[in-house]
Design a protein around this motif. Structure first.
Motif, mmCIF file in Angstrom:
data_model
loop_
_atom_site.group_PDB
_atom_site.id
_atom_site.type_symbol
_atom_site.label_atom_id
_atom_site.label_comp_id
_atom_site.label_asym_id
_atom_site.label_seq_id
_atom_site.Cartn_x
_atom_site.Cartn_y
_atom_site.Cartn_z
ATOM 1 N N ASP A 169 -12.587 18.019 -9.066
ATOM 2 C CA ASP A 169 -13.424 16.817 -8.694
ATOM 3 C C ASP A 169 -12.499 15.530 -9.488
ATOM 4 O O ASP A 169 -13.383 14.528 -9.030
ATOM 5 C CB ASP A 169 -14.766 16.870 -9.048
ATOM 6 N N PHE A 194 -9.436 13.402 -5.287
ATOM 7 C CA PHE A 194 -9.559 14.117 -3.884
ATOM 8 C C PHE A 194 -8.229 14.246 -3.170
ATOM 9 O O PHE A 194 -7.701 13.294 -3.118
ATOM 10 C CB PHE A 194 -10.692 13.149 -3.136
ATOM 11 N N ILE A 195 -7.829 15.446 -2.794
ATOM 12 C CA ILE A 195 -6.827 15.705 -2.104
ATOM 13 C C ILE A 195 -7.085 16.386 -0.719
ATOM 14 O O ILE A 195 -7.892 17.346 -0.962
ATOM 15 C CB ILE A 195 -5.522 16.318 -2.982
ATOM 16 N N THR A 196 -6.534 16.469 0.314
ATOM 17 C CA THR A 196 -6.632 17.151 1.604
ATOM 18 C C THR A 196 -5.756 18.244 1.531
ATOM 19 O O THR A 196 -6.024 19.312 2.214
ATOM 20 C CB THR A 196 -6.429 16.141 2.651
ATOM 21 N N SER A 197 -4.850 18.402 0.626
ATOM 22 C CA SER A 197 -3.751 19.416 0.809
ATOM 23 C C SER A 197 -4.517 20.694 0.158
ATOM 24 O O SER A 197 -5.433 20.803 -0.512
ATOM 25 C CB SER A 197 -2.493 19.193 -0.252
ATOM 26 N N THR A 198 -4.027 21.952 0.727
ATOM 27 C CA THR A 198 -4.844 23.087 0.477
ATOM 28 C C THR A 198 -4.681 23.522 -1.078
ATOM 29 O O THR A 198 -5.547 24.079 -1.658
ATOM 30 C CB THR A 198 -4.190 24.262 1.215
ATOM 31 N N LYS A 258 -6.428 23.139 -8.157
ATOM 32 C CA LYS A 258 -7.202 23.636 -6.774
ATOM 33 C C LYS A 258 -6.416 24.873 -6.157
ATOM 34 O O LYS A 258 -5.448 24.614 -5.690
ATOM 35 C CB LYS A 258 -7.355 22.318 -6.006
ATOM 36 N N SER A 267 0.322 20.603 2.934
ATOM 37 C CA SER A 267 -0.412 19.126 3.217
ATOM 38 C C SER A 267 -0.260 18.996 4.600
ATOM 39 O O SER A 267 0.488 19.664 5.286
ATOM 40 C CB SER A 267 0.214 18.186 2.565
ATOM 41 N N GLN A 268 -1.185 18.294 5.283
ATOM 42 C CA GLN A 268 -1.124 18.120 6.743
ATOM 43 C C GLN A 268 0.109 17.485 7.337
ATOM 44 O O GLN A 268 0.744 17.880 8.396
ATOM 45 C CB GLN A 268 -2.175 17.358 7.241
ATOM 46 N N GLN A 274 0.819 12.387 3.939
ATOM 47 C CA GLN A 274 -0.326 12.644 3.367
ATOM 48 C C GLN A 274 0.043 13.564 2.028
ATOM 49 O O GLN A 274 -0.847 13.345 0.915
ATOM 50 C CB GLN A 274 -1.287 13.725 3.824
ATOM 51 N N ASP A 302 -1.311 12.738 -1.717
ATOM 52 C CA ASP A 302 -1.972 13.560 -2.633
ATOM 53 C C ASP A 302 -1.271 13.695 -3.927
ATOM 54 O O ASP A 302 -1.856 13.892 -4.866
ATOM 55 C CB ASP A 302 -2.151 14.811 -1.846
ATOM 56 N N GLN A 326 -2.104 10.965 -6.092
ATOM 57 C CA GLN A 326 -3.460 11.218 -6.788
ATOM 58 C C GLN A 326 -3.348 11.873 -7.844
ATOM 59 O O GLN A 326 -4.057 11.767 -8.977
ATOM 60 C CB GLN A 326 -4.446 11.637 -5.594
#
Length: 357
Positions: A102, A105-109, A125, A338-339, A343, A347, A350
C-alpha cells in the motif's frame, strides 16, 4: 611357555631335532595366519561402520537454520577457519510475500523495488506470479553469453537470425554479416534485437535449442524457480515465463559484469562490422528505454542508469532497471504486465519514489 617334549627312544637325536624344528615353524605360521585374520576382521568392521556413518547416518546432519551462515554443516568448508555453509540467500534481497503493497499505487500486475546494498525488499506486489516475460528474456541470454561465450569471437550471421516472430524488434542484421559476439550483445540489449539474440544463442550454444537449455540450467543455479525458457529472445510461447523476483535474481547476477553496466546505460551504440561481401558496414542502435531517450520523465530522488524493456500483447509492457539514490546506493526495480508503455513508466516512477526512504 610350552613344555619341552621328551625324545622317544625310537628317534635318533638328529631326527628328533628335525621334527621339533618343523613343529616350531608350523606354530609360527599358524600364529601369522591368526594375526592376519584378526586384522582383516577389524578392517572389515571399520569399513562397515564407515559406510553406515557416511551413507546413512550423515544424512541426519543438517542445518537447523537454513538461512543462518553461523550454523555449522558437516563436511562443508567455510571461510577462514570455521566449517560452515554460505546460505543460498547470502547477498540477496529475500521475501516470501508482498512487502509494503500500500506504499504506492500501481496498475501493473507485478512490481518490485530491491535495495541491493541493504539487501532489503522495499516494495513487492505479486512478485512470484508466473507470466510471459517478453524481451526481459534477453537478460538471461546476456548472462549466459557473458559466462560461457568469448565476447571477442567473430560471428557470421546465418539464416537463424531470421527465424523470429514477424514484426519483432531487430538490429537489422543480414545473412553473411560478421560481428563480434560483444557487438551482438550490445544490439540485443540496447535495441532489443531478436535477430541478435538468435545469433548469440546459436554461437554460444552451438544451436538455439542447446542454448535455451543453458538458460534453464542457469536459472536453476540462480534459484529462479518460477522461470522457464523456450526461446532466447522472448517470443510468447507455452512454458516460457518468469516472475518479477526471478527477473531481479537475473539482473542482480548481471551487475557483476562491467560490460553489462556499460550497455544498459547507453542511449545509442554505433557498431562497425563487415557485411556479407566483406565491405565495412555501420549500424547505430538506439535504446528502447524511455527514461534514457527522454520520452519519459525521470524520478526526482534517484538517477536512472538503464535496464531492459520488453513488450508483447501477452506480457504487456515490462521493465527492469538499475537506479541509484543520492548516496550512490543501487536499486533494482521490476515491473511486469503494465497496460501500456506510458503507464509502465508512471508506475515505475511511483515505485522508485520509495528508494532511499
Amino acid at each position: 611357555m610350552r613344555k619341552t617334549e621328551q625324545k622317544p627312544d625310537y628317534y635318533t637325536q638328529r631326527e628328533w631335532n628335525r621334527i621339533q624344528a618343523r613343529e616350531t615353524e608350523e606354530r609360527q605360521k599358524n600364529l601369522k595366519l591368526a594375526l592376519i585374520a584378526t586384522f582383516l576382521l577389524v578392517l572389515t568392521a571399520c569399513a562397515i561402520w564407515a559406510v553406515y556413518f557416511y551413507v546413512f547416518r550423515s544424512h541426519d546432519v543438517s542445518l537447523l537454520e537454513a538461512y543462518s551462515d553461523s550454523s555449522t554443516v558437516f563436511g562443508l568448508p567455510g571461510a577462514g577457519d570455521r566449517m560452515s555453509a554460505d546460505p543460498f540467500s547470502k547477498g540477496l534481497c529475500v521475501t516470501d510475500s508482498d512487502v509494503n503493497p500500500d506504499a504506492v499505487f500501481i496498475t501493473s500486475t507485478e512490481g518490485a523495488l530491491f535495495d541491493v546494498t541493504g539487501q532489503k525488499v522495499i516494495y513487492a506486489k505479486d512478485i512470484f506470479e508466473q507470466r510471459p516475460q517478453a524481451s526481459l528474456t534477453k537478460l538471461m541470454t546476456a548472462l549466459v553469453a557473458f559466462k560461457y561465450g568469448n565476447l571477442d569471437d567473430v560471428v557470421t550471421v546465418t539464416e537463424t537470425a531470421n527465424d523470429i516472430e514477424e514484426g519483432s524488434s531487430v538490429c537489422g542484421l543480414h545473412v553473411g554479416d560478421q560481428l563480434t559476439l560483444k557487438q551482438l550483445v550490445y544490439g540485443m540489449l540496447i535495441a532489443s534485437g531478436n535477430d541478435a539474440a538468435m545469433m548469440v544463442a546459436e554461437h554460444v550454444g552451438g544451436s538455439v535449442d542447446k542454448f535455451v537449455q543453458m538458460m534453464n540450467d542457469e536459472s536453476v543455479k540462480l534459484g529462479a524457480t518460477h522461470t522457464h525458457f523456450v526461446n532466447p529472445y522472448g517470443m510468447t510461447q507455452d512454458n516460457h515465463y518468469t516472475c518479477a523476483y526471478d527477473v531481479y535474481l537475473t539482473f542482480n547476477a548481471l551487475m557483476q559484469y562491467d560490460l553489462f553496466l556499460d550497455i544498459i546505460g547507453r542511449k545509442t551504440y554505433y557498431a562497425e562490422y563487415k557485411d556479407g561481401t566483406g565491405d565495412a558496414y555501420g549500424n547505430t542502435w538506439t535504446t528502447t528505454d524511455h527514461y534514457l531517450d527522454g520520452s519519459a520523465e525521470t524520478p526526482d530522488n534517484v538517477t536512472v542508469y538503464g535496464g531492459k524493456t520488453g513488450t508483447t500483447d501477452a506480457a504487456g509492457a515490462c521493465l527492469s532497471i538499475l537506479s541509484k539514490d543520492a548516496y550512490g546506493n543501487p536499486y533494482i526495480s521490476v515491473i511486469l504486465n503494465s497496460q501500456d508503455k506510458e503507464q509502465l513508466y508512471v508506475d515505475m516512477t511511483q515505485i522508485l519514489s520509495l528508494a532511499g526512504k
